[in-house]
Design a protein around this motif. Structure first.
Motif, PDB file in Angstrom:
ATOM      1  N   TYR A  62      91.407 -78.901  -0.420  1.00  0.00           N
ATOM      2  CA  TYR A  62      92.708 -78.800  -1.087  1.00  0.00           C
ATOM      3  C   TYR A  62      92.713 -77.768  -2.217  1.00  0.00           C
ATOM      4  CZ  TYR A  62      93.688 -82.841   1.728  1.00  0.00           C
ATOM      5  OH  TYR A  62      93.871 -83.666   2.807  1.00  0.00           O
ATOM      6  N   GLU A  63      91.571 -77.166  -2.492  1.00  0.00           N
ATOM      7  CA  GLU A  63      91.516 -76.132  -3.537  1.00  0.00           C
ATOM      8  C   GLU A  63      92.437 -74.948  -3.237  1.00  0.00           C
ATOM      9  OE1 GLU A  63      87.468 -75.177  -4.604  1.00  0.00           O
ATOM     10  OE2 GLU A  63      87.057 -77.258  -5.148  1.00  0.00           O
ATOM     11  N   ARG A  65      95.167 -75.058  -1.983  1.00  0.00           N
ATOM     12  CA  ARG A  65      96.541 -75.560  -2.094  1.00  0.00           C
ATOM     13  C   ARG A  65      96.886 -75.984  -3.514  1.00  0.00           C
ATOM     14  NH1 ARG A  65      96.431 -79.428   3.068  1.00  0.00           N
ATOM     15  NH2 ARG A  65      98.669 -79.660   2.709  1.00  0.00           N
ATOM     16  N   GLY A  66      96.095 -75.557  -4.476  1.00  0.00           N
ATOM     17  CA  GLY A  66      96.435 -75.805  -5.878  1.00  0.00           C
ATOM     18  C   GLY A  66      95.576 -76.802  -6.624  1.00  0.00           C
ATOM     19  N   LYS A  68      92.445 -77.821  -8.596  1.00  0.00           N
ATOM     20  CA  LYS A  68      91.329 -77.181  -9.291  1.00  0.00           C
ATOM     21  C   LYS A  68      90.028 -77.863  -8.866  1.00  0.00           C
ATOM     22  CE  LYS A  68      94.225 -76.355 -13.252  1.00  0.00           C
ATOM     23  NZ  LYS A  68      94.791 -77.270 -14.206  1.00  0.00           N
ATOM     24  N   MET A  81      96.493 -83.852  -9.299  1.00  0.00           N
ATOM     25  CA  MET A  81      96.247 -83.072  -8.080  1.00  0.00           C
ATOM     26  C   MET A  81      94.959 -83.515  -7.374  1.00  0.00           C
ATOM     27  SD  MET A  81      98.780 -81.016  -7.494  1.00  0.00           S
ATOM     28  CE  MET A  81      98.229 -79.603  -6.530  1.00  0.00           C
ATOM     29  N   ASP A  96     101.343 -82.530   0.826  1.00  0.00           N
ATOM     30  CA  ASP A  96     102.464 -81.620   0.580  1.00  0.00           C
ATOM     31  C   ASP A  96     103.661 -82.327  -0.051  1.00  0.00           C
ATOM     32  OD1 ASP A  96     101.089 -79.386   1.560  1.00  0.00           O
ATOM     33  OD2 ASP A  96     101.636 -79.901   3.621  1.00  0.00           O
ATOM     34  N   VAL A  99     102.962 -82.384  -4.114  1.00  0.00           N
ATOM     35  CA  VAL A  99     102.595 -81.184  -4.877  1.00  0.00           C
ATOM     36  C   VAL A  99     103.618 -80.847  -5.952  1.00  0.00           C
ATOM     37  CG1 VAL A  99     102.210 -78.690  -4.704  1.00  0.00           C
ATOM     38  CG2 VAL A  99     101.170 -80.227  -3.064  1.00  0.00           C
ATOM     39  N   ASP A 100     104.910 -80.970  -5.642  1.00  0.00           N
ATOM     40  CA  ASP A 100     105.953 -80.577  -6.587  1.00  0.00           C
ATOM     41  C   ASP A 100     106.402 -81.699  -7.515  1.00  0.00           C
ATOM     42  OD1 ASP A 100     106.002 -77.930  -5.674  1.00  0.00           O
ATOM     43  OD2 ASP A 100     107.361 -78.461  -4.031  1.00  0.00           O
TER      44      ASP A 100
END
Length: 151
Positions: A62-63, A65-66, A68, A81, A96, A99-100
């Motif tokens: 998942y790195e 995809r944002g 850290k 995250m 997904d 994420v927002d």
């Protein structure tokens, strides 16, 4: 020890001599840790390293995809995250879809997904808002590992 009598206080002579000697337990040189306590410390450290490695493996995909890189048990988890990635990898959370979201909403979604997979919920998103307490977070991450690592 001292004992009360009709004429006053009687003091144990051995204690009186010890109190007049130069011995001060607070000033004595510290003793070396025993081999057993060193082994416990080493074992605990190895356990923490193993847990961190497992968490890094779970979140690695998942790195891009944002998420850290997970490097510790505190700041790596605050924005939710890494928890979302862990829940996506091990508990079926749709990454997904979170994420927002705000960090609190993301943490709630991740914790809900983990709980649905049988992980005892030891933290709430509001616990993380003002900083991540290392021992609590490590305990929860250990519980996640214990519950989901073999599935």
């Amino acid at each position: 020890y001292a004992s009360a009598s009709a004429r006053g206080v009687n003091v144990n002579p051995a204690l009186l001599r010890a109190s007049r000697s130069s011995f001060n337990p607070l000033k004595e040189a510290p003793t070396k840790p025993s081999a057993a306590s060193s082994a416990r410390r080493s074992s605990k450290s190895a356990g923490m390293d193993n847990l961190l490695s497992w968490l890094q493996l779970q979140t690695l995909a998942y790195e891009p995809r944002g998420v850290k890189r997970v490097t510790n048990f505190t700041s790596s988890w605050k924005d939710g995250m890494a928890y979302a990635a862990l829940a996506a990898a091990r508990a079926g959370l749709d990454f997904d879809s979170v994420v927002d979201l705000t960090p609190r909403e993301r943490l709630d979604a991740a914790f809900d997904a983990l709980e649905a997979r049988g992980v005892v919920r030891l933290l709430d998103a509001e616990d993380m808002e003002f900083g991540v307490e290392k021992l609590s977070n490590t305990t929860y991450l250990s519980e996640i590992h214990k519950t989901l690592a073999r599935r």
